[in-house]
Design an enzyme around this catalytic site. Structure first.
Site, short mmCIF file in Angstrom:
data_model
loop_
_atom_site.label_atom_id
_atom_site.label_comp_id
_atom_site.label_asym_id
_atom_site.label_seq_id
_atom_site.Cartn_x
_atom_site.Cartn_y
_atom_site.Cartn_z
N GLU A 113 106.65 39.90 -52.84
CA GLU A 113 107.96 40.21 -53.35
C GLU A 113 109.10 39.37 -53.05
O GLU A 113 109.12 39.13 -52.13
CB GLU A 113 108.10 41.79 -53.12
CG GLU A 113 109.39 42.47 -53.38
CD GLU A 113 109.81 43.77 -53.01
OE1 GLU A 113 110.52 44.31 -53.45
OE2 GLU A 113 108.91 44.17 -52.17
N LYS A 149 110.59 45.47 -60.74
CA LYS A 149 110.33 46.75 -59.99
C LYS A 149 110.87 48.16 -60.89
O LYS A 149 112.13 47.96 -61.16
CB LYS A 149 110.73 46.75 -58.79
CG LYS A 149 110.48 47.79 -57.65
CD LYS A 149 111.16 47.61 -56.31
CE LYS A 149 110.63 47.01 -55.48
NZ LYS A 149 111.28 46.84 -54.21
N CYS A 168 105.78 46.67 -54.85
CA CYS A 168 105.95 47.26 -53.80
C CYS A 168 106.27 48.79 -53.89
O CYS A 168 105.33 49.61 -54.04
CB CYS A 168 107.15 46.76 -52.99
SG CYS A 168 107.08 47.28 -51.06
#
Length: 591
Positions: free
Chosen positions: A44, A126, A162
């Site tokens: 990430e 995300k 994540c």
């Protein structure tokens, strides 16, 4: 079934170093290509480092990230690596989001990209933005609403970032509907004690929910208070662990996987799907390489053995110190060495992190320093080969006393502050980074001198309780003995009662309870946020509860001025725990 050789690049980026991080992507992609990989994934925010904090709100930084991403895609192609698909994290922005109150300036995105044949083939962002503990992502980012499903070697690979794995719903919940044969998760997941077990259980559960193999790549390295431990892994659709990288070190985890071949029937390029949390996630399909690779002989993937609790904590502290020193341009460190357990452990961690030849210690005996403390410190220096200097502080203290006539606490603290003046002066003179030696138990109770032993640039054991300090010292000595080496910390330093040695016969227990009692109470009050009644109900002594609560609450102003240090617990003094300094709330007392 089709074969895929997947490479997970568990690497150590630096926040803000876009060019250096781009070099890492090219270098580790080359390693993946040499290993015969068909797909390589990076962590990430790999291109910018993580977390970037308020840099995300700076337009020039976002634009530099976007520009560098395009350049990396071209560099990979120019280096003959363009045919190998690369997944990496970077900082982007949502161009169609109008400015409005409550939205981060510029609508930044915590994004991932697929790089292939000299171009950015796919972009997504995300969806779940964590806003707890050390995370402030609602402050910095707007959420994404897409799940890329990219065909590589005849296999559909979905990719998320994540927190999308940690929360129910969102893109992970539509992975099964997308028909993915592999769920790829890129991560910037910071270390906490025993988090490896939590991660594995989570990855196994999500793999079963998605109905496919799950690959988890995490970054490694230190970033201010945070330490990233890697722990990249691959689990099968049944949740079985297939491969795992070692922790706290850079590693290319390469695994040969048997995955379902994508169907031949045409599917819509974009497919809106209702996620489990009620959000609409658009599955976006892209084909990079439609045909399976020819059959080849698979190699069993590595599975790194687990680390015990003390080993992982010590490794986190060493990595945190090493990267803070290295990434901030220091070549050496300095700290006061008293002959006590805290400074002994800090010096040992520093020597393991950057080499004993780069660790400078100052012995600062006062009129109250015991002979054995000086001897113990000298023995530690001899065992480890540290760079040592002795500066008696009596003349300096006496000069202040002649002018100020301090007594009691003022006299004690004066000695501590004179010591700090010495090591700060040596830091200025020689460019050393000053390491503070206070532990979490002292920080919690305010058992330190502001601008004295709390002065410095980095606190290696800031998040380590006193009982853990002793445990780590014993563990480090045991490792040395097992390796046929001399224990780095003299046993008498571990055995003797702790003392600040600022007055005759002083012991820590003059002011504090026994540390095993204190630390258990601090764990409940600080990390679990238990109030007075809950602490007493948990079995802590009522009088001690009220006393320790007062100590902790009154010391907030000291902690706010303490340097950063590696986070190892679920709630550290720093990014995790944020209380007002000016604060009249007190836990209700008995009666």
């Amino acid at each position: 079934m089709a074969q895929l050789r997947l490479a997970l690049a568990q690497v150590n980026p630096t926040v803000g170093d876009l060019e250096g991080n781009a070099d890492l992507i090219v270098e580790w992609t080359r390693r993946a290509a040499e290993a015969g990989a068909h797909l390589v994934a990076f962590p990430e925010m790999m291109l910018t480092g993580y977390p970037v904090e308020d840099l995300a709100l700076r337009a020039s930084f976002v634009e530099a990230s976007q520009r560098t991403l395009e350049q990396v895609a071209r560099r990979l192609a120019d280096a003959g690596l363009g045919d190998l698909p690369v997944v990496t994290g970077y900082l982007d922005r949502r161009a169609d989001a109008p400015a409005r109150p409550g939205r981060p300036a510029g609508a930044p995105l915590n994004a991932l990209a697929w790089l292939h044949r000299g171009r950015v083939a796919v972009r997504s962002a995300k969806h779940h933005l964590p806003n707890y503990g050390v995370f402030d992502e609602f402050r910095y980012f707007v959420p994404g609403d897409r799940l890329p499903a990219v065909r590589v070697a005849g296999i559909d690979v979905a990719a998320v970032i994540c927190e999308d794995l940690w929360q129910d719903g969102g893109p992970v919940s539509v992975t099964r509907a997308a028909g993915a044969g592999l769920l790829l998760v890129i991560n910037g997941s910071p270390y906490e004690r025993s988090k490896d077990d939590v991660r594995l259980e989570l990855a196994a559960r999500r793999a079963r929910e998605a109905g496919c193999t799950l690959a988890y790549v995490n970054m490694v390295g230190g970033q201010d208070e945070l330490v990233f431990d890697g722990d990249s892994m691959i689990v099968g659709p049944d949740g079985r662990l297939l491969a795992r990288a070692p922790r706290f070190t850079e590693e290319l985890l390469v695994a040969d996987l048997q995955l379902p071949e994508a169907g031949s029937e045409p599917l819509p390029r974009e497919q809106p799907v209702r996620a489990a949390d009620g959000a609409t996630i658009t599955v976006e399909r892209t084909v990079l390489s439609p045909h399976p690779v020819p059959p080849y002989e698979a190699v069993p993937p590595p599975v790194a053995p687990p680390m015990d609790d003390l080993a992982e904590v010590y490794a986190a502290l060493v990595l945190g110190v090493r990267d803070y020193v290295r990434k901030n341009g220091f070549r050496s460190v300095i700290c006061g060495l008293s002959g006590g357990i805290d400074s002994a452990l800090v010096a040992t961690i520093a020597a393991d992190a950057i080499g004993a030849e780069n660790v400078h210690v100052v012995l600062l005996p006062s009129r109250y320093s015991s002979g054995h403390s000086v001897a113990d410190a000298e023995e530690l220096v001899k065992r480890q080969g540290l760079q040592a200097r002795t500066v008696p502080i009596n003349p300096m203290v006496e000069a202040f006393e002649r002018e100020l006539h301090p007594s009691g606490l003022a006299e004690e603290n004066l000695q501590a502050r004179v010591r700090a003046v010495v090591w700060m002066a040596l830091s200025n003179q020689h460019g050393h980074l000053v390491l503070t030696t206070g532990n979490k138990s002292e920080l919690a109770t305010g058992y330190s001198t502001l601008y004295g032993d709390s002065a410095g640039g980095f606190g290696p054991i800031k998040d380590v309780t006193k009982t853990m300090v002793w445990a780590l010292a014993r563990w480090r000595n045991e490792q040395a003995v097992a390796a046929g080496q001399v224990p780095p910390i003299p046993q008498q330093i571990i055995d003797k009662p702790p003392s600040a040695e600022l007055r005759p016969g002083q012991l820590d227990t003059d002011s504090l309870p026994e540390y095993h009692v204190l630390d258990a109470l601090l764990d409940d009050y600080v990390e679990r946020d238990m109030g007075r009644d809950a602490l007493i109900a948990a079995g802590h002594d009522p009088a001690l509860v009220e006393r320790v609560i007062r100590l902790v609450d009154r010391a907030e102003y000291k902690r706010r001025q303490y340097p950063p240090g590696p986070k190892i617990t679920g709630k550290n003094f720093g990014r995790d725990r944020r209380l007002p300094i000016t604060n009249r709330w007190r836990e209700p007392s008995a009666g």
